[in-house]
Write an enzyme that holds these catalytic residues in place. Structure first.
Site, mmCIF file in Angstrom:
data_model
loop_
_atom_site.group_PDB
_atom_site.id
_atom_site.type_symbol
_atom_site.label_atom_id
_atom_site.label_comp_id
_atom_site.label_asym_id
_atom_site.label_seq_id
_atom_site.Cartn_x
_atom_site.Cartn_y
_atom_site.Cartn_z
ATOM 1 N N TYR A 279 20.010 -0.764 25.096
ATOM 2 C CA TYR A 279 21.260 -0.561 25.826
ATOM 3 C C TYR A 279 21.310 -1.379 27.114
ATOM 4 C CZ TYR A 279 24.611 2.392 23.583
ATOM 5 O OH TYR A 279 25.614 2.821 22.760
ATOM 6 N N GLU A 316 28.818 9.170 18.561
ATOM 7 C CA GLU A 316 28.777 8.514 17.256
ATOM 8 C C GLU A 316 29.605 9.324 16.286
ATOM 9 O OE1 GLU A 316 24.380 6.330 17.308
ATOM 10 O OE2 GLU A 316 24.555 8.372 16.504
ATOM 11 N N HIS A 340 18.715 5.743 27.286
ATOM 12 C CA HIS A 340 19.930 4.924 27.381
ATOM 13 C C HIS A 340 20.800 5.310 28.575
ATOM 14 C CE1 HIS A 340 18.734 3.371 23.635
ATOM 15 N NE2 HIS A 340 19.469 4.092 22.824
ATOM 16 N N ARG A 446 32.725 6.253 33.045
ATOM 17 C CA ARG A 446 34.019 6.563 33.650
ATOM 18 C C ARG A 446 33.784 7.013 35.092
ATOM 19 N NH1 ARG A 446 37.670 7.117 28.976
ATOM 20 N NH2 ARG A 446 39.342 7.573 30.456
ATOM 21 N N ARG A 568 35.379 17.213 18.729
ATOM 22 C CA ARG A 568 35.068 16.677 20.054
ATOM 23 C C ARG A 568 33.800 17.290 20.654
ATOM 24 N NH1 ARG A 568 39.187 13.788 22.587
ATOM 25 N NH2 ARG A 568 41.142 13.712 21.423
#
Length: 589
Positions: A279, A316, A340, A446, A568
């Site tokens: 990553y 994923e 990661h 984010r 989700r």
């Protein structure tokens, strides 16, 4: 690794060996004259230059100095360099061809028959060859227990090779040229005899040149040490450098990680070990420091004063699919979060390094990790996907995987809140979320900024002030992009506000195909660039954060919250975010 190289200082008289006028020469000419052997063993594990002053009546050895940027070596035995090498050592010069002063790189993929080698490592090496990034002289060897010929290896590898979208005119020809450089040797991972046979084959292809060797351990961690021991004792370079790439997982907790590092260092120096986290080779992760440190508009905002929270999201849209045996031993916290996402967090939050030198960057990352609070159980939510039927298709539960033990409680989803207790980030929640079998495939960072104090337009946003928050979104995969969410007025006579994205979409902006992360990391390893690889103290600091909560989860047999395949994730993740007055930024996608 057990052999040493030499550089020479010429002198026409017996002047001081510390004089400033000595010129460093290529040692091969002195080997040809019989003055120096091609290699000498000092029972050590690293390369040295032996500075020798040529006198009219012979040679005098001066103190040894390290090659490249290798770490300081343990003190050599008293007087070991006080005399000229022995007659027997002079005879070893015959193995070195002085007519060839160019170096060669031999890349050995240990575990060449595995999926990682076939799907990632060999295609990445071919891409580097296609781009002209590999040295003029290079050889690639596959090494595994499977019985296979060179032709069979080439046939296996050829099925996974592809050329760049923008460079396909000579694709077939390039593939053929690359495959001619690929060879195979079958052997056990714990057999010094088999590795000695590999060494013999490598020497044949190296043709007497200065040999540099890179070993990629694409094998399970329980056989790392055996392979490294055999590599060190039987297949390391006699004159050039030897480096070893180690794939994650680097242990299961602090103790096992420390034991693995200690065992590796019995045979390798720290700067020969390249712990790979692919990553860190992603284009947008590489761009993270560029975005921050080369744009004035961001650096002043990069602190608790303007940033409300940071979210690191990995999802994923598929389950374990036959890899449950491996995954069940580690779980999502170890497999994704501890490496990661935590590595990305460290890069995001670090202070400005002194330079772009590998050690300066890694020093700053370690400072971040050591400033973080160990993760607490109340700040973690774990989940596991269950069977779900959608559109007439039934998707299996995690425990329906035949490779997963029945009744397993291993999390396939986790959300966590972490905090950095330093002046820049005090009080800012860093929320991580990672899971399998979710509704979308994505990896992104984010950054949600604080509300504008005394915002004149609050009434135009009604009650949902979160919608008015500026947000920076760095999409690592897929469809790499950087978005900055801003507020703007909708055209017209009224005062209606809208939320828009200032977007840098890489596929639209750049015609060049983005290299795979393994390409960048393999090239860095060949060139000795270490900034994208994990240092042992980084690893220790990372495990110190996660080990306590991992042990608590396992000792208390915490039952994960079940969520439907393709959803989700668990509801508990939303409650965790709400506790810190945060809403997950990906909910509106």
């Amino acid at each position: 690794m057990a052999t040493h190289s030499y550089s020479l200082l010429p002198s026409s008289s017996s002047s001081s060996i510390h004089g400033q006028n000595h010129q460093r020469l290529n040692f091969s000419s002195y080997i040809a004259k019989g003055v120096l052997p091609a290699k000498v063993s000092f029972h050590s594990r690293r390369n040295y230059h032996l500075n020798v002053v040529l006198m009219q009546d012979g040679a005098v050895a001066t103190p040894a100095t390290p090659v490249e940027n290798e770490a300081p070596f343990k003190k050599l035995r008293d007087g070991i360099l006080s005399s000229v090498p022995s007659t027997q050592e002079f005879k070893e010069a015959a193995s070195f061809d002085v007519s060839k002063d160019e170096s060669t790189v031999s890349i050995t993929v240990v575990g060449a028959s595995g999926d990682l080698a076939k799907k990632k490592i060999f295609p990445a090496l071919f891409a580097l060859y296609y781009e002209g990034c590999l040295p003029k002289h290079f050889t690639i060897f596959g090494y595994a227990r499977s019985k296979m010929t060179d032709a069979e290896l080439r046939n296996m590898v050829s099925k996974t090779l592809a050329c760049r979208i923008d460079k396909r005119e000579n694709c077939g020809e390039k593939i053929d040229q690359f495959l001619k450089r690929c060879f195979y040797h079958s052997g056990q991972y714990d057999s010094q005899e088999n590795f000695a046979e590999l060494d013999k084959k490598l020497k044949e292809h190296e043709g007497g040149r200065v040999s540099n060797r890179l070993f990629y351990l694409s094998i399970p961690p329980n056989i790392f040490i055996d392979a490294v021991k055999c590599t060190s004792s039987s297949a390391s370079s006699g004159i050039g450098w030897t480096r070893v790439i180690v794939e994650k997982p680097f242990g299961r907790d602090s103790d096992s990680s420390a034991a693995l590092t200690k065992a590796l260092k019995q045979y390798l120096e720290e700067d020969q070990i390249f712990r790979i986290d692919h990553y860190l080779g992603k284009e947008l992760v590489e761009n993270l420091s560029v975005l921050r440190f080369s744009n004035l508009i961001f650096e002043p905002l990069w602190s608790r004063q303007y940033i409300r929270n940071v979210q690191l999201i990995f999802s994923e849209d598929f389950g374990t699919e036959g890899r449950g045996g491996y995954f069940d031993n580690y779980g999502i916290l170890r497999d994704i979060m501890q490496n990661h996402l935590l590595q990305i967090l460290a890069l995001f939050a670090m202070e400005t390094p002194v330079s772009l030198d590998a050690e300066d960057i890694r020093n700053e990352k370690v400072k971040v990790l050591r400033s973080m609070r160990p993760l607490q159980l109340e700040d973690v939510v774990v989940g596991q996907y269950k069977s779900h039927t959608k559109g007439g298709v039934t998707y299996p539960a995690y425990i329906d995987d035949n490779t997963v033990p029945k009744g397993s409680l291993t999390p396939t989803f986790a959300a966590a809140a972490l905090f950095i207790d330093n002046a820049r980030w005090d009080g800012v929640p860093f929320l991580m979320k990672a899971g399998k079998a979710l509704h979308k495939k994505r990896a992104e960072i984010r950054v949600q900024f604080r509300h504008v104090p005394g915002n004149l337009y609050n009434q135009n946003f009604e009650t949902d002030l979160d919608q008015a928050t500026n947000e920076l979104i760095i999409r690592v995969q897929p469809d790499e992009a950087i978005d900055l969410k801003i507020n703007n007025k909708v055209p017209g006579l009224g005062m209606r506000l809208d939320h828009s994205n200032l977007n840098l979409h890489y596929a639209a902006r750049y015609s060049k195909e983005i290299p795979d992360a393994y390409e960048r990391l393999l090239l860095d390893a060949i060139e000795g660039e270490r900034r994208l690889f994990i240092r042992s103290d980084e690893l220790d600091a990372a495990w110190a954060l996660f080990t306590p909560v991992l042990k608590e989860l396992e000792e208390k047999n915490i039952i994960p919250e079940y969520y439907p395949y393709g959803s989700r994730g668990p509801v508990g993740a939303h409650y965790l975010a709400a506790r810190y007055n945060v809403r997950w930024g990906d909910l509106g996608i």
